[in-house]
Write a protein that holds these residues in place. Structure first.
Motif, PDB file in Angstrom:
ATOM      1  N   SER A 183      42.624  46.465  31.164  1.00  0.00           N
ATOM      2  CA  SER A 183      44.066  46.257  30.996  1.00  0.00           C
ATOM      3  C   SER A 183      44.503  46.950  29.709  1.00  0.00           C
ATOM      4  N   LEU A 184      45.692  47.552  29.789  1.00  0.00           N
ATOM      5  CA  LEU A 184      46.189  48.342  28.670  1.00  0.00           C
ATOM      6  C   LEU A 184      47.089  47.481  27.797  1.00  0.00           C
ATOM      7  N   SER A 185      46.756  47.339  26.514  1.00  0.00           N
ATOM      8  CA  SER A 185      47.688  46.651  25.620  1.00  0.00           C
ATOM      9  C   SER A 185      47.607  47.299  24.248  1.00  0.00           C
ATOM     10  N   CYS A 186      48.785  47.477  23.655  1.00  0.00           N
ATOM     11  CA  CYS A 186      48.899  48.111  22.343  1.00  0.00           C
ATOM     12  C   CYS A 186      48.094  49.424  22.300  1.00  0.00           C
ATOM     13  N   CYS A 187      48.270  50.240  23.330  1.00  0.00           N
ATOM     14  CA  CYS A 187      47.641  51.563  23.403  1.00  0.00           C
ATOM     15  C   CYS A 187      46.121  51.524  23.394  1.00  0.00           C
ATOM     16  N   ARG A 188      45.511  50.357  23.672  1.00  0.00           N
ATOM     17  CA  ARG A 188      44.063  50.383  23.813  1.00  0.00           C
ATOM     18  C   ARG A 188      43.659  49.629  25.073  1.00  0.00           C
ATOM     19  N   ILE A 189      42.513  50.074  25.608  1.00  0.00           N
ATOM     20  CA  ILE A 189      42.077  49.488  26.873  1.00  0.00           C
ATOM     21  C   ILE A 189      41.166  48.292  26.590  1.00  0.00           C
ATOM     22  N   ASN A 190      41.560  47.144  27.125  1.00  0.00           N
ATOM     23  CA  ASN A 190      40.722  45.952  26.998  1.00  0.00           C
ATOM     24  C   ASN A 190      40.077  45.666  28.339  1.00  0.00           C
ATOM     25  N   LYS A 191      38.864  45.182  28.292  1.00  0.00           N
ATOM     26  CA  LYS A 191      38.238  44.762  29.550  1.00  0.00           C
ATOM     27  C   LYS A 191      38.418  43.263  29.667  1.00  0.00           C
ATOM     28  N   VAL A 192      38.984  42.834  30.782  1.00  0.00           N
ATOM     29  CA  VAL A 192      39.183  41.394  30.994  1.00  0.00           C
ATOM     30  C   VAL A 192      38.212  40.928  32.069  1.00  0.00           C
ATOM     31  N   LYS A 193      37.447  39.909  31.737  1.00  0.00           N
ATOM     32  CA  LYS A 193      36.539  39.349  32.738  1.00  0.00           C
ATOM     33  C   LYS A 193      37.340  38.393  33.614  1.00  0.00           C
ATOM     34  N   ALA A 194      37.780  38.876  34.774  1.00  0.00           N
ATOM     35  CA  ALA A 194      38.605  38.030  35.645  1.00  0.00           C
ATOM     36  C   ALA A 194      37.744  36.999  36.367  1.00  0.00           C
ATOM     37  N   VAL A 195      36.521  37.403  36.721  1.00  0.00           N
ATOM     38  CA  VAL A 195      35.609  36.496  37.406  1.00  0.00           C
ATOM     39  C   VAL A 195      34.229  36.626  36.770  1.00  0.00           C
ATOM     40  N   LYS A 196      33.616  35.459  36.474  1.00  0.00           N
ATOM     41  CA  LYS A 196      32.323  35.504  35.781  1.00  0.00           C
ATOM     42  C   LYS A 196      31.284  34.656  36.514  1.00  0.00           C
ATOM     43  N   ASN A 197      30.214  35.271  36.923  1.00  0.00           N
ATOM     44  CA  ASN A 197      29.079  34.554  37.525  1.00  0.00           C
ATOM     45  C   ASN A 197      29.470  33.507  38.559  1.00  0.00           C
ATOM     46  N   VAL A 198      30.321  33.923  39.491  1.00  0.00           N
ATOM     47  CA  VAL A 198      30.721  32.975  40.542  1.00  0.00           C
ATOM     48  C   VAL A 198      29.698  33.014  41.665  1.00  0.00           C
ATOM     49  N   SER A 199      29.182  31.860  42.038  1.00  0.00           N
ATOM     50  CA  SER A 199      28.280  31.760  43.192  1.00  0.00           C
ATOM     51  C   SER A 199      28.841  30.712  44.145  1.00  0.00           C
ATOM     52  N   LEU A 200      28.858  31.064  45.420  1.00  0.00           N
ATOM     53  CA  LEU A 200      29.448  30.152  46.412  1.00  0.00           C
ATOM     54  C   LEU A 200      28.890  30.507  47.789  1.00  0.00           C
ATOM     55  N   THR A 201      28.577  29.502  48.572  1.00  0.00           N
ATOM     56  CA  THR A 201      28.154  29.782  49.960  1.00  0.00           C
ATOM     57  C   THR A 201      28.961  28.908  50.901  1.00  0.00           C
ATOM     58  N   ALA A 202      29.096  29.397  52.136  1.00  0.00           N
ATOM     59  CA  ALA A 202      29.798  28.603  53.135  1.00  0.00           C
ATOM     60  C   ALA A 202      29.326  29.044  54.508  1.00  0.00           C
ATOM     61  N   ASN A 203      29.323  28.104  55.449  1.00  0.00           N
ATOM     62  CA  ASN A 203      28.859  28.414  56.808  1.00  0.00           C
ATOM     63  C   ASN A 203      29.994  28.349  57.809  1.00  0.00           C
ATOM     64  N   LEU A 204      29.729  28.893  58.999  1.00  0.00           N
ATOM     65  CA  LEU A 204      30.734  28.816  60.063  1.00  0.00           C
ATOM     66  C   LEU A 204      30.969  27.345  60.396  1.00  0.00           C
ATOM     67  N   GLY A 205      32.171  27.063  60.887  1.00  0.00           N
ATOM     68  CA  GLY A 205      32.497  25.678  61.240  1.00  0.00           C
ATOM     69  C   GLY A 205      32.876  24.849  60.026  1.00  0.00           C
ATOM     70  N   SER A 206      33.272  25.524  58.951  1.00  0.00           N
ATOM     71  CA  SER A 206      33.671  24.756  57.763  1.00  0.00           C
ATOM     72  C   SER A 206      34.879  25.395  57.083  1.00  0.00           C
ATOM     73  N   CYS A 207      35.447  24.635  56.173  1.00  0.00           N
ATOM     74  CA  CYS A 207      36.589  25.144  55.402  1.00  0.00           C
ATOM     75  C   CYS A 207      36.273  24.930  53.920  1.00  0.00           C
ATOM     76  N   VAL A 208      36.431  26.000  53.153  1.00  0.00           N
ATOM     77  CA  VAL A 208      36.162  25.918  51.714  1.00  0.00           C
ATOM     78  C   VAL A 208      37.465  26.211  50.968  1.00  0.00           C
ATOM     79  N   SER A 209      37.781  25.364  49.995  1.00  0.00           N
ATOM     80  CA  SER A 209      38.995  25.610  49.201  1.00  0.00           C
ATOM     81  C   SER A 209      38.619  26.013  47.795  1.00  0.00           C
TER      82      SER A 209
END
Ligand code: ATP
Length: 573
Positions: free
Chosen positions: A253-279
């Motif tokens: 992301s660009l701010s004050c003329c310099r590029i910052n790296k933003v960690k939007a997602v960090k080490n997310v782990s998730l599993t889900a199977n058919l026949g289910s709903c995950v929120s």
């Protein structure tokens, strides 16, 4: 459309054919009308030359229009600018043809004029017209003969038009790749041609190495136990309907003329199977949409893997899109198509033809009666329902719903909830929402995200018992004429309930008292209820109710815990 299975080249090809047919019809009508009206410039010219000239000019204008649309953000602005450009080109052609004709033969101006895309149409138009009004017939073969006083044969100008079209197409293709609103859904760096990933040379993510590195997280006591168990599950079940292991996504992301790296997602782990709903629940900016974007292939993971039905999003996104239905956060509909046509279109994209399914879907979302309406005749809620129906077209195995019920009235929300509950029987439904009630009602698993990380995961009952504050007993004492009598009843109630060691008074409001019993005091609850019932019989208490901690309380607790150290969480790499 791309994320719902439309192949990019097919999309552009269909537009190209559509526009070429329109151009051809318009050019034939225009040129025939000019001959019919006996315009001087046309009469002594082979019709094929005039058709070729106007068709070529239209290609140049079209390429420029494409370029403009890829630069500007909205279709409306793009169309307006394109119309202005075409008008400018036509005016330029008629206003400058004669003037520039003389300069074109001069060496200095020759190169400059050749580099101006709009010049060539104007020049050829003028040359052809000049010969025509001088009663010199301009045949097709004259295109290749250099006339006296002219620097080159006319076909060279046609070649220049072709060159300008090619340049515009290349620039458009470049912008389309690097622009955040790119058609293929992935924004690439401006040097993308020099990246290995563009040429498909990215080394495959080593799943075994990732699993091995997950061991550290699994043993990290600072991470919630359920989250660690989820990592373990993700590491051991790569063939689950959805398997996310150690997903990380960084944005520049660009701010004050310099590029910052933003960690939007960090080490997310998730599993889900058919026949289910995950929120997925989370505050604004928690990383929900980014997680979804990586699943649907509109954002590339920086690290980690995302697998849908055993296919890796990095390398097999087209196979994934064949089994994926997506309802994006914002409705993306076509102004020109009716409700029914939308579903027919997406049915075709999925390679299916079942009209019966379309009717059932439209009835399910209560849009059958509005099937012939276009988006501008639909309310916000109807558009949302149409987007939901689109995501379910073709019975995809995995359906992703990004805030599906935002802005819907309670009755419609209930309709959608019932539909999702029916649909999840043989599908995996992954939804993001800000509604705790929705998550609780529909989900078999709830993941609470904060600052890019999953902070808690499990079914809602489990989350309540793990993070909840136990049970609340709300007691109402009867209204009495004298204040002293009322105060006495309140005091008596407090005395009885607070005699239990684990009880605490959480709220006192007029005639109402609320007491809390933590999870570990469940064994006392029966005795407390007996005491309260006794007070009801004695007229001390009028009525009472028992409730468990709500998911909202759990959410607030988990996210407020995560927001401790807010600044450090908004990490810049
Ligand atoms: N294209 C982007 N460029 C730079 N930063 C981005 C980009 N997209 C998202 N972010 C940042 O990533 C973080 C997560 O954003 P994301 O949209 O995934 O959150 P969210 O949980 O979906 O929020 P909301 O509930 O508001 O939709 C935010 O800090 C956001 O500013």
């Amino acid at each position: 459309m791309t994320i719902n299975g439309m192949r990019n080249y097919l999309y552009h090809l269909s537009w190209f054919i559509h526009v070429q047919v329109l151009i051809l019809i318009s050019v034939v009508i225009f040129v025939s009308s000019c001959y019919a009206l006996k315009f001087g410039a046309f009469l002594n010219t082979n019709p094929a030359v005039m058709l070729l000239l106007y068709w070529s000019a239209c290609q140049v204008w079209l390429a420029h229009a494409y370029l403009i649309v890829s630069i500007v953000k909205t279709v409306k602005v793009g169309l307006t600018l394109s119309y202005i450009l075409v008008c400018f080109n036509v005016l330029f052609a008629f206003a400058t043809g004669g003037v520039l004709y003389n300069y074109y033969s001069q060496r200095f101006f020759h190169g400059i004029l050749n580099s101006i895309p709009v010049f060539h149409f104007s020049y050829v138009q003028y040359v052809v017209g000049l010969r025509s009004v001088s009663d010199v017939y301009f045949g097709f073969k004259d295109l290749f003969i250099k006339a006296e006083g002219e620097p080159t044969a006319i076909y060279v100008n046609f070649l220049y038009m072709l060159l300008h079209v090619s340049i515009s197409v290349v620039v458009w293709w470049f912008i389309d790749n690097v622009s955040p609103t790119s058609c293929n859904g992935v924004t690439r760096p401006f040097y993308f041609l020099f990246t290995k990933s563009y040429w498909g040379l990215t080394p495959k993510v080593n799943h075994d190495a990732l699993v091995e590195s997950s061991q550290d997280l699994m043993n990290d006591d600072s991470i919630e136990l359920d989250v660690r168990n989820e990592i373990k599950l993700a590491a051991s079940s790569p063939d689950a309907a959805l398997n996310i292991l150690q997903l990380q996504k960084d944005y520049n992301s660009l701010s004050c003329c310099r590029i910052n790296k933003v960690k939007a997602v960090k080490n997310v782990s998730l599993t889900a199977n058919l026949g289910s709903c995950v929120s997925i629940l989370g505050h604004n900016g928690a990383g929900k949409t980014t997680t979804i974007s990586t699943i649907v292939g509109s954002a590339k993971p920086t690290n980690g893997t995302v697998m849908v039905l055993g296919h890796d999003v990095r390398y097999q996104i087209n196979s994934i899109r064949r089994v994926l239905g997506v309802c994006p956060q914002h409705d993306i509909l076509f102004d020109q198509l009716t409700v029914l046509e939308h579903l027919n279109l997406f049915m075709m994209i999925k390679g299916q033809k079942d009209q019966g399914e379309i009717q059932t879907l439209l009835q399910d979302v209560n849009l059958w009666d509005a099937r012939n309406k276009k988006p501008d005749e639909l309310s916000g809620g109807m558009k949302r329902r149409l987007s939901l129906a689109i995501s379910l077209v073709g019975s995809p195995k995995v359906v992703i719903l990004d805030e599906p019920t935002t802005g819907l009235d309670p009755k419609t929300r209930l309709l959608i909830w019932n539909l999702i509950q029916r649909e999840k029987m043989n599908k995996l439904i992954l939804l993001t929402t800000h509604s705790m009630e929705e998550a609780e009602k529909l989900s078999d698993k709830v993941a609470i995200m904060a600052f890019g990380e999953v902070k808690a995961v499990g079914n809602s009952l489990h989350l309540k018992s793990r993070f909840g504050n136990g049970y609340n007993i709300q007691v109402t004492v009867p209204s009495v004429s004298s204040d002293a009598q009322g105060a006495e009843k309140l005091e008596r109630t407090k005395e009885v309930i607070l005699s239990y060691e684990s009880a605490s008074l959480v709220k006192s409001n007029a005639n109402n008292l609320m007491f809390n019993f933590p999870n570990n005091s469940l064994d006392q609850l029966a005795s407390v209820i007996d005491s309260v019932e006794n007070m009801v019989e004695n007229g001390v208490v009028k009525e009472w109710s028992l409730s468990q901690t709500t998911l909202e309380e759990v959410y607030l607790k988990v996210t407020s815990k995560a927001s401790f150290g807010f600044d450090s969480d908004l990490q810049k790499l």
